[in-house]
Scaffold this motif. Structure first.
Motif, PDB file in Angstrom:
ATOM      1  N   VAL A 127       0.765  -1.187  -0.202  1.00  0.00           N
ATOM      2  CA  VAL A 127       0.130   0.018   0.068  1.00  0.00           C
ATOM      3  C   VAL A 127       0.914   1.275  -0.086  1.00  0.00           C
ATOM      4  N   HIS A 128       2.205   1.093   0.709  1.00  0.00           N
ATOM      5  CA  HIS A 128       2.906   2.392   0.690  1.00  0.00           C
ATOM      6  C   HIS A 128       4.064   2.342  -0.412  1.00  0.00           C
ATOM      7  N   GLY A 129       3.673   1.710  -1.447  1.00  0.00           N
ATOM      8  CA  GLY A 129       4.651   1.844  -2.621  1.00  0.00           C
ATOM      9  C   GLY A 129       5.964   0.984  -2.759  1.00  0.00           C
ATOM     10  N   ARG A 130       6.067   0.054  -1.647  1.00  0.00           N
ATOM     11  CA  ARG A 130       7.193  -0.628  -1.588  1.00  0.00           C
ATOM     12  C   ARG A 130       6.992  -2.108  -2.217  1.00  0.00           C
ATOM     13  N   LYS A 131       6.762  -2.100  -3.387  1.00  0.00           N
ATOM     14  CA  LYS A 131       5.875  -3.159  -4.120  1.00  0.00           C
ATOM     15  C   LYS A 131       6.970  -4.638  -3.965  1.00  0.00           C
ATOM     16  N   ASP A 132       8.314  -4.137  -4.389  1.00  0.00           N
ATOM     17  CA  ASP A 132       9.340  -5.316  -4.303  1.00  0.00           C
ATOM     18  C   ASP A 132       9.588  -5.979  -2.924  1.00  0.00           C
ATOM     19  N   LEU A 133       9.536  -5.121  -2.032  1.00  0.00           N
ATOM     20  CA  LEU A 133      10.015  -5.855  -0.635  1.00  0.00           C
ATOM     21  C   LEU A 133       8.619  -6.591  -0.264  1.00  0.00           C
ATOM     22  N   ALA A 134       7.405  -6.214  -0.891  1.00  0.00           N
ATOM     23  CA  ALA A 134       6.313  -7.069  -0.649  1.00  0.00           C
ATOM     24  C   ALA A 134       6.181  -8.241  -1.213  1.00  0.00           C
ATOM     25  N   TYR A 135       6.650  -8.174  -2.735  1.00  0.00           N
ATOM     26  CA  TYR A 135       6.894  -9.498  -3.282  1.00  0.00           C
ATOM     27  C   TYR A 135       7.928 -10.291  -2.652  1.00  0.00           C
ATOM     28  N   PHE A 136       8.805  -9.856  -2.168  1.00  0.00           N
ATOM     29  CA  PHE A 136       9.778 -10.648  -1.617  1.00  0.00           C
ATOM     30  C   PHE A 136       9.301 -11.297  -0.339  1.00  0.00           C
ATOM     31  N   MET A 137       8.565 -10.659   0.343  1.00  0.00           N
ATOM     32  CA  MET A 137       8.104 -11.259   1.748  1.00  0.00           C
ATOM     33  C   MET A 137       6.730 -12.414   1.246  1.00  0.00           C
ATOM     34  N   GLN A 138       6.052 -11.963   0.162  1.00  0.00           N
ATOM     35  CA  GLN A 138       5.464 -13.260  -0.521  1.00  0.00           C
ATOM     36  C   GLN A 138       6.108 -14.362  -0.582  1.00  0.00           C
ATOM     37  N   MET A 139       7.166 -14.263  -1.345  1.00  0.00           N
ATOM     38  CA  MET A 139       7.641 -15.297  -1.765  1.00  0.00           C
ATOM     39  C   MET A 139       8.336 -16.068  -0.732  1.00  0.00           C
ATOM     40  N   ARG A 140       8.810 -15.370   0.318  1.00  0.00           N
ATOM     41  CA  ARG A 140       9.581 -16.035   1.488  1.00  0.00           C
ATOM     42  C   ARG A 140       8.322 -16.973   2.460  1.00  0.00           C
ATOM     43  N   THR A 141       7.330 -15.986   2.519  1.00  0.00           N
ATOM     44  CA  THR A 141       6.060 -16.669   3.362  1.00  0.00           C
ATOM     45  C   THR A 141       5.629 -17.890   2.717  1.00  0.00           C
ATOM     46  N   SER A 142       5.498 -18.062   1.503  1.00  0.00           N
ATOM     47  CA  SER A 142       5.153 -19.195   0.769  1.00  0.00           C
ATOM     48  C   SER A 142       6.073 -20.391   1.102  1.00  0.00           C
ATOM     49  N   GLU A 143       7.428 -19.976   0.932  1.00  0.00           N
ATOM     50  CA  GLU A 143       8.660 -20.881   0.998  1.00  0.00           C
ATOM     51  C   GLU A 143       8.561 -21.560   2.552  1.00  0.00           C
ATOM     52  N   VAL A 144       8.230 -20.518   3.257  1.00  0.00           N
ATOM     53  CA  VAL A 144       8.576 -20.993   4.867  1.00  0.00           C
ATOM     54  C   VAL A 144       7.269 -21.634   5.716  1.00  0.00           C
ATOM     55  N   PHE A 145       6.013 -21.006   5.122  1.00  0.00           N
ATOM     56  CA  PHE A 145       4.855 -21.370   5.770  1.00  0.00           C
ATOM     57  C   PHE A 145       3.927 -22.083   4.852  1.00  0.00           C
ATOM     58  N   SER A 146       4.216 -22.309   3.551  1.00  0.00           N
ATOM     59  CA  SER A 146       3.243 -22.936   2.627  1.00  0.00           C
ATOM     60  C   SER A 146       1.970 -22.363   2.841  1.00  0.00           C
ATOM     61  N   VAL A 147       2.034 -21.028   2.753  1.00  0.00           N
ATOM     62  CA  VAL A 147       0.939 -19.834   2.638  1.00  0.00           C
ATOM     63  C   VAL A 147       1.362 -18.758   1.716  1.00  0.00           C
ATOM     64  N   ASP A 148       0.324 -18.827   0.426  1.00  0.00           N
ATOM     65  CA  ASP A 148       0.788 -17.785  -0.592  1.00  0.00           C
ATOM     66  C   ASP A 148      -0.349 -17.025  -0.638  1.00  0.00           C
ATOM     67  N   ILE A 149      -0.187 -15.610   0.034  1.00  0.00           N
ATOM     68  CA  ILE A 149      -1.023 -14.591  -0.106  1.00  0.00           C
ATOM     69  C   ILE A 149      -0.458 -13.398  -0.705  1.00  0.00           C
ATOM     70  N   HIS A 150      -1.128 -12.910  -1.747  1.00  0.00           N
ATOM     71  CA  HIS A 150      -0.578 -11.974  -2.601  1.00  0.00           C
ATOM     72  C   HIS A 150      -0.585 -10.727  -1.652  1.00  0.00           C
ATOM     73  N   PRO A 151       0.263  -9.775  -1.641  1.00  0.00           N
ATOM     74  CA  PRO A 151       0.285  -8.623  -0.801  1.00  0.00           C
ATOM     75  C   PRO A 151      -0.770  -7.664  -1.135  1.00  0.00           C
ATOM     76  N   ALA A 152      -1.378  -7.646  -2.209  1.00  0.00           N
ATOM     77  CA  ALA A 152      -2.572  -6.556  -2.598  1.00  0.00           C
ATOM     78  C   ALA A 152      -3.946  -7.032  -2.208  1.00  0.00           C
ATOM     79  N   ALA A 153      -3.851  -8.489  -1.955  1.00  0.00           N
ATOM     80  CA  ALA A 153      -5.292  -8.940  -1.318  1.00  0.00           C
ATOM     81  C   ALA A 153      -5.606  -7.999  -0.090  1.00  0.00           C
ATOM     82  N   LYS A 154      -6.913  -7.939   0.267  1.00  0.00           N
ATOM     83  CA  LYS A 154      -7.482  -7.246   1.389  1.00  0.00           C
ATOM     84  C   LYS A 154      -8.185  -8.188   2.214  1.00  0.00           C
ATOM     85  N   ILE A 155      -7.489  -8.255   3.634  1.00  0.00           N
ATOM     86  CA  ILE A 155      -8.042  -9.146   4.611  1.00  0.00           C
ATOM     87  C   ILE A 155      -8.366  -8.485   5.751  1.00  0.00           C
ATOM     88  N   GLY A 156      -9.744  -8.672   6.343  1.00  0.00           N
ATOM     89  CA  GLY A 156      -9.980  -8.063   7.514  1.00  0.00           C
ATOM     90  C   GLY A 156      -9.288  -8.634   8.745  1.00  0.00           C
TER      91      GLY A 156
END
Length: 267
Positions: A127-156
């Protein structure tokens, strides 16, 4: 005499309880002392503890723990919402997961909670324009936790993912407040359209293990999707759907299916 100003004391019952439970773990299981100190007792706030915990889990040879920690600390310091939502997520796990008996368990042991906090940080960066860091975190979260959530998704707030294995939530997905889902849930798109293509999940919804919800369709508030179902069409509020493809098989059975976690069909 000058005016006496009142002393403002910060009260954080969730963090205070986590610290009390941490001390009890050390008393009952001394071999856990080093872990508990590093994750809990050496930190002053839940936000600082989360920054360290998530940074430690996502760090790699490509991105050090200290670099991630500094970035996460910035995100938590920018406003109280991330920390407040994390507290709501802890309470959601404690109240809905019968295997969770203490507030400290999600922070120490539960990859579902930790993955959700990693997503929330990644979403803040997105949301704050740091999309490459957000993509890196998505990649690592998928690798580490087997949970792949796109950082643009909106979750309450108040999301509980039980077991949290093989979770996929797409870019334009929206998940409401107080939603519960089990392992192998997919909120996926259809086709190659790069616009709004993912599901919209209402409040207080329960998604059973292996449920697949595909396309830009709405799952209404307080509904249930049975385990193993494939949902291709909108789900009305307060209903239960099941099957492949899913169809309405009855009422939801209660006002808040995500809280009750009842996965059986009743006459």
């Amino acid at each position: 005499m000058g005016e006496v100003k009142p002393i403002i004391v910060s009260v954080d019952p969730v963090w205070d309880r986590i610290r009390d439970e941490a001390a009890e773990i050390i008393r009952s299981e001394p071999v856990m002392a080093s872990l508990v100190h590093s994750v809990i007792l050496s930190h002053s706030t839940l936000e600082v503890a989360l920054s360290h915990r998530v940074a430690h889990r996502l760090a790699s040879g490509e991105m050090t723990e200290s670099i991630l920690y500094n970035a996460f600390e910035e995100a938590y310091a920018a406003g109280c919402r991330l920390g407040d939502v994390a507290r709501t997520d802890i309470l959601a796990v404690f109240e809905r997961d019968p295997a969770c008996h203490r507030y400290i368990q999600p922070l120490l042991f539960y990859k579902g909670f930790q993955a959700v906090q990693a997503y929330r940080l990644a979403h803040w960066f997105w949301v704050h324009g740091r999309k490459d860091l957000a993509y890196f975190m998505q990649m690592r979260t998928s690798e580490v936790f087997s949970v792949d959530i796109h950082p643009a998704a909106k979750i309450g707030r108040g999301l509980m993912i039980d077991h949290a294995h093989s979770i996929v939530i797409g870019e334009t997905a929206v998940v409401g407040d107080n939603v519960s889902m089990l392992h192998s849930v997919t909120l996926g798109g259809t086709g190659k359209d790069d616009h709004d293509r993912h599901p919209k999940i209402g409040n207080n919804v329960m998604l059973g293990a292996g449920a697949k919800v595909l396309g830009n369709i709405k799952v209404g508030n307080c509904s249930r999707v049975a385990a193993g179902s494939v949902v291709l069409h909108a789900v009305p509020a307060c209903k239960t759907v099941a099957g492949v493809p899913a169809r309405v098989v009855g009422e939801a059975g209660c006002d808040q299916p995500s809280a009750l976690m009842d996965q059986l069909l009743h006459d």
